[in-house]
Design an enzyme around this catalytic site. Structure first.
Site, mmCIF file in Angstrom:
data_model
loop_
_atom_site.group_PDB
_atom_site.id
_atom_site.type_symbol
_atom_site.label_atom_id
_atom_site.label_comp_id
_atom_site.label_asym_id
_atom_site.label_seq_id
_atom_site.Cartn_x
_atom_site.Cartn_y
_atom_site.Cartn_z
ATOM 1 N N GLY A 10 0.801 -1.231 0.063
ATOM 2 C CA GLY A 10 0.098 -0.036 0.150
ATOM 3 C C GLY A 10 0.667 1.337 0.199
ATOM 4 N N TYR A 11 -0.051 2.489 0.138
ATOM 5 C CA TYR A 11 0.642 3.586 0.178
ATOM 6 C C TYR A 11 2.002 3.828 1.127
ATOM 7 N N SER A 124 -4.166 6.413 13.930
ATOM 8 C CA SER A 124 -4.376 7.532 13.231
ATOM 9 C C SER A 124 -4.614 8.758 13.946
ATOM 10 N N ALA A 125 -4.731 9.980 13.445
ATOM 11 C CA ALA A 125 -5.024 11.173 14.307
ATOM 12 C C ALA A 125 -6.673 11.068 14.368
ATOM 13 N N THR A 126 -7.250 10.270 13.713
ATOM 14 C CA THR A 126 -8.715 10.205 13.933
ATOM 15 C C THR A 126 -9.050 9.839 15.095
ATOM 16 N N TYR A 148 -14.579 3.807 10.904
ATOM 17 C CA TYR A 148 -12.932 3.240 10.534
ATOM 18 C C TYR A 148 -12.307 3.821 11.864
ATOM 19 N N LYS A 152 -9.541 2.028 14.817
ATOM 20 C CA LYS A 152 -8.308 2.289 15.256
ATOM 21 C C LYS A 152 -8.169 2.261 16.709
ATOM 22 N N TYR A 176 -0.956 8.888 12.961
ATOM 23 C CA TYR A 176 -0.551 9.615 11.486
ATOM 24 C C TYR A 176 -1.460 10.597 11.244
ATOM 25 N N PHE A 177 -0.975 12.103 11.041
ATOM 26 C CA PHE A 177 -1.737 13.060 10.634
ATOM 27 C C PHE A 177 -2.057 12.846 9.071
ATOM 28 N N ARG A 230 -5.326 21.238 8.386
ATOM 29 C CA ARG A 230 -4.618 20.012 8.584
ATOM 30 C C ARG A 230 -3.288 20.020 8.639
ATOM 31 N N ARG A 291 -17.961 18.675 4.605
ATOM 32 C CA ARG A 291 -18.215 17.280 4.613
ATOM 33 C C ARG A 291 -18.536 16.887 6.195
HETATM 34 P P1 NAD Z 1 -3.316 1.396 1.716
HETATM 35 O O1 NAD Z 1 -4.830 1.210 1.367
HETATM 36 O O2 NAD Z 1 -2.642 1.986 0.506
HETATM 37 O O3 NAD Z 1 -2.566 0.189 2.350
HETATM 38 C C1 NAD Z 1 -3.221 -0.745 3.145
HETATM 39 C C2 NAD Z 1 -2.823 -2.070 2.740
HETATM 40 O O4 NAD Z 1 -3.304 -3.229 3.405
HETATM 41 C C3 NAD Z 1 -3.444 -2.590 1.199
HETATM 42 O O5 NAD Z 1 -2.375 -2.769 0.483
HETATM 43 C C4 NAD Z 1 -4.316 -3.395 1.492
HETATM 44 O O6 NAD Z 1 -4.396 -4.199 0.175
HETATM 45 C C5 NAD Z 1 -3.933 -4.207 2.622
HETATM 46 N N1 NAD Z 1 -4.748 -5.075 3.213
HETATM 47 C C6 NAD Z 1 -6.153 -4.320 3.707
HETATM 48 N N2 NAD Z 1 -6.828 -5.499 4.382
HETATM 49 C C7 NAD Z 1 -5.827 -6.659 4.474
HETATM 50 C C8 NAD Z 1 -6.010 -7.945 4.835
HETATM 51 N N3 NAD Z 1 -7.090 -8.191 5.422
HETATM 52 N N4 NAD Z 1 -5.018 -8.821 4.467
HETATM 53 C C9 NAD Z 1 -3.788 -8.449 4.077
HETATM 54 N N5 NAD Z 1 -4.000 -7.221 3.529
HETATM 55 C C10 NAD Z 1 -4.776 -6.392 3.808
HETATM 56 O O7 NAD Z 1 -3.452 2.456 2.938
HETATM 57 P P2 NAD Z 1 -2.322 3.213 3.585
HETATM 58 O O8 NAD Z 1 -2.537 4.642 3.234
HETATM 59 O O9 NAD Z 1 -0.840 2.820 3.079
HETATM 60 O O10 NAD Z 1 -2.640 3.220 5.123
HETATM 61 C C11 NAD Z 1 -1.751 2.366 5.858
HETATM 62 C C12 NAD Z 1 -2.249 2.033 7.464
HETATM 63 O O11 NAD Z 1 -2.338 3.352 7.911
HETATM 64 C C13 NAD Z 1 -3.724 1.633 7.434
HETATM 65 O O12 NAD Z 1 -4.086 0.851 8.145
HETATM 66 C C14 NAD Z 1 -4.449 3.084 7.565
HETATM 67 O O13 NAD Z 1 -5.726 2.979 8.128
HETATM 68 C C15 NAD Z 1 -3.533 3.931 8.267
HETATM 69 N N6 NAD Z 1 -3.412 5.248 8.168
HETATM 70 C C16 NAD Z 1 -3.739 5.857 6.801
HETATM 71 C C17 NAD Z 1 -3.888 7.398 6.755
HETATM 72 C C18 NAD Z 1 -3.600 7.978 5.480
HETATM 73 O O14 NAD Z 1 -4.078 8.940 5.305
HETATM 74 N N7 NAD Z 1 -2.971 7.276 4.271
HETATM 75 C C19 NAD Z 1 -3.852 8.193 7.880
HETATM 76 C C20 NAD Z 1 -3.752 7.603 9.163
HETATM 77 C C21 NAD Z 1 -3.697 5.951 9.255
HETATM 78 C C1 UD1 Z 2 -9.627 12.057 6.488
HETATM 79 C C2 UD1 Z 2 -10.392 11.093 7.232
HETATM 80 C C3 UD1 Z 2 -9.949 10.581 8.366
HETATM 81 C C4 UD1 Z 2 -8.450 10.196 8.119
HETATM 82 C C5 UD1 Z 2 -7.682 11.142 7.309
HETATM 83 C C6 UD1 Z 2 -6.303 10.712 6.807
HETATM 84 C C7 UD1 Z 2 -12.635 11.753 6.582
HETATM 85 C C8 UD1 Z 2 -14.150 12.378 7.148
HETATM 86 N N1 UD1 Z 2 -11.865 11.764 7.461
HETATM 87 O O1 UD1 Z 2 -9.333 13.143 7.387
HETATM 88 O O2 UD1 Z 2 -10.335 9.636 9.055
HETATM 89 O O3 UD1 Z 2 -7.670 9.823 9.297
HETATM 90 O O4 UD1 Z 2 -8.404 11.606 6.147
HETATM 91 O O5 UD1 Z 2 -6.533 9.353 5.939
HETATM 92 O O6 UD1 Z 2 -12.631 11.347 5.848
HETATM 93 N N2 UD1 Z 2 -11.048 18.400 1.509
HETATM 94 C C9 UD1 Z 2 -11.676 19.133 0.496
HETATM 95 N N3 UD1 Z 2 -12.072 18.663 -0.663
HETATM 96 C C10 UD1 Z 2 -11.683 17.417 -0.833
HETATM 97 C C11 UD1 Z 2 -11.068 16.617 0.077
HETATM 98 C C12 UD1 Z 2 -10.690 17.083 1.263
HETATM 99 O O7 UD1 Z 2 -12.095 20.313 0.818
HETATM 100 O O8 UD1 Z 2 -11.987 16.972 -2.193
HETATM 101 C C13 UD1 Z 2 -10.656 19.042 2.633
HETATM 102 C C14 UD1 Z 2 -11.294 18.513 3.866
HETATM 103 O O9 UD1 Z 2 -12.654 18.883 4.181
HETATM 104 C C15 UD1 Z 2 -10.150 18.649 5.001
HETATM 105 C C16 UD1 Z 2 -8.891 18.788 4.349
HETATM 106 O O10 UD1 Z 2 -9.263 19.008 2.907
HETATM 107 O O11 UD1 Z 2 -10.444 20.059 5.636
HETATM 108 C C17 UD1 Z 2 -8.144 17.381 4.367
HETATM 109 O O12 UD1 Z 2 -8.946 16.354 3.997
HETATM 110 P P1 UD1 Z 2 -8.686 14.775 3.753
HETATM 111 O O13 UD1 Z 2 -7.326 14.639 3.078
HETATM 112 O O14 UD1 Z 2 -9.829 13.845 3.533
HETATM 113 O O15 UD1 Z 2 -8.239 14.363 5.428
HETATM 114 P P2 UD1 Z 2 -8.985 14.683 6.519
HETATM 115 O O16 UD1 Z 2 -9.975 15.167 6.803
HETATM 116 O O17 UD1 Z 2 -7.895 15.025 7.725
#
Ligand code: NAD
Ligand code: UD1
Length: 360
Positions: A10-11, A124-126, A148, A152, A176-177, A230, A291
């Protein structure tokens, strides 16, 4: 001994794999590819110049997961695997609870059985819900706004109970933020399915012409320009935080949470402007209704990670925008482009067995 990376395709996982390999760690990746592509793994190999074993395994399949522990000596686990789309989690709560929580419990049961006690968990910061003030520090009250976020929170609680039951465990909860950006090479990056939910992938898809304009969710928040604020953090800085956390869990027992953010907040309109300045590409936008569930302002107090793990984010907002754009413009369709399938994948294939080839 190798580090098991769940969700490594993943990412955030893919960027962390690159940093781990560059730092000389051996890694094993487990991912069921439900939200990622195998191509990302071959690009990790290419960037780092190293190969590694990959198991296409679902954490829900305990038997297959156990084979990974039978076939490998594992030192610690970085646990990224999980579903992460907030809106989808509201529609499909059981899917989220099952995948994220049952998947984690399966993993922990097997770790316990094979005496692997070190884990770095993607939180997550969520988990701070609607924070009452900023900057947010780790001792703020925790709550969940959607299924979701609740997964967490519940996993953090499960891991806390686990440590209380057996002090052999050593666990870092990384909150993570807002990760954005991509590896400098432009070879790996965020590849969302369908229309992006998050701001930066939406901006880059407008910039590349895949989407007509950005919808800015509200301009009446109590912020200077009225749009939401953010804490955006470069994904490579975030990835490096995992290496610091790994050092921490390898040298002391306990369970600790750490905010991984920069400590600075930017509004949506500031992000649009920063992107336009960094890339020279304009991003048309319109203001729409807010939103539901969005906080006005969210940014980290990241001083605990600095003090206890000697980690701090280093990359600038300009670099975050440039790197996000390099990835998007080189890969307008994410990992799907320029690929043909030349064979069938072995579910337990080592990285040398990748079955995708690129067409120039
Ligand atoms: P992502 O979806 O790109 O990566 C997650 C990976 O987990 C994917 O490759 C998916 O195929 C794999 N996966 C999901 N369920 C699985 C399962 N049951 N078995 C095996 N593999 C599985 O997401 P990401 O952005 O890289 O995020 C990674 C982690 O960080 C996640 O737990 C996410 O909730 C957390 N997180 C992400 C963000 C963000 O903004 N990207 C913010 C806060 C927390
Ligand atoms: C979202 C998730 C949060 C998750 C975080 C990181 C929601 C409600 N919350 O939060 O749970 O932990 O991503 O993955 O989905 N925005 C726009 N237009 C868009 C998209 C976003 O204006 O098309 C604004 C949002 O209102 C916010 C900011 O951009 O103010 C960032 O949004 P986003 O990237 O979705 O992150 P979070 O809101 O922090």
């Amino acid at each position: 001994m190798p580090i098991l990376v769940t969700g490594g395709a993943g990412y955030i996982g893919s960027h962390t794999c690159v940093e781990l390999l560059n730092a000389g760690y051996e890694i094993i990746v487990v991912d069921n590819l439900m939200n990622s592509k195998q191509e990302s793994l071959s690009r990790i190999s290419e960037i780092a110049g190293k190969s590694f074993p990959f198991y296409q395994v679902d954490l829900l399949n305990e038997q297959e997961l156990e084979k990974v522990f039978i076939e490998n000596e594992i030192d610690a686990v970085i646990h990224f695997a999980g579903l992460k789309a907030v809106g989808e989690s509201v529609r499909l709560p059981l899917r989220y609870y099952h995948n994220n929580i049952t998947g984690t419990i399966n993993l922990l049961n097997i770790m316990k059985k094979y005496d692997v006690n070190r884990m770095v968990f993607s939180s997550s910061a969520t988990v701070y819900g609607m924070p009452e003030r900023v900057p947010i520090s780790e001792d703020f009250p925790l709550s969940a706004l959607n299924p979701y976020g609740r997964t967490k929170l519940m996993i953090e609680e499960i891991l806390t109970d686990l440590y209380k039951s057996d002090h052999k465990w050593s666990i870092a909860l990384l909150r993570y933020f807002n990760p954005i950006g991509a590896h400098k090479s432009g070879m790996i990056g965020e590849d969302p399915n369908g229309i992006p939910n998050n701001l930066m992938p939406y901006i880059t898809q407008v910039a590349v012409g895949k989407l007509p304009e950005l919808s800015v969710f509200g301009n009446d928040y109590p912020t200077a320009d009225g749009t939401g604020i953010r804490d955006y953090i470069h994904v490579v800085d975030l990835a490096k935080g995992h290496l610091k956390a790994l050092e921490k869990v390898s040298t002391s027992n306990g369970i600790e949470s750490y905010n991984l953010g920069t400590g600075k907040g930017y509004s949506v309109l500031e992000m649009v402007e920063a992107f336009e300045v960094a890339t020279g590409v304009s991003v048309p936008y319109k203001i729409v209704t807010p939103r539901p569930g969005d906080a006005a302002i969210c940014f980290a107090d990241a001083s605990k990670a600095r003090k206890e793990m000697e980690w701090a984010a280093e990359k600038s907002l300009r670099e975050m925008c440039e790197d996000s754009w390099r990835w998007q413009s080189k890969n307008p369709n994410g990992y799907d482009e320029n690929l043909i399938q030349t064979g069938t994948g072995n579910p337990h294939s080592k990285s040398g067995d990748f079955f995708h080839v690129k067409i120039d």
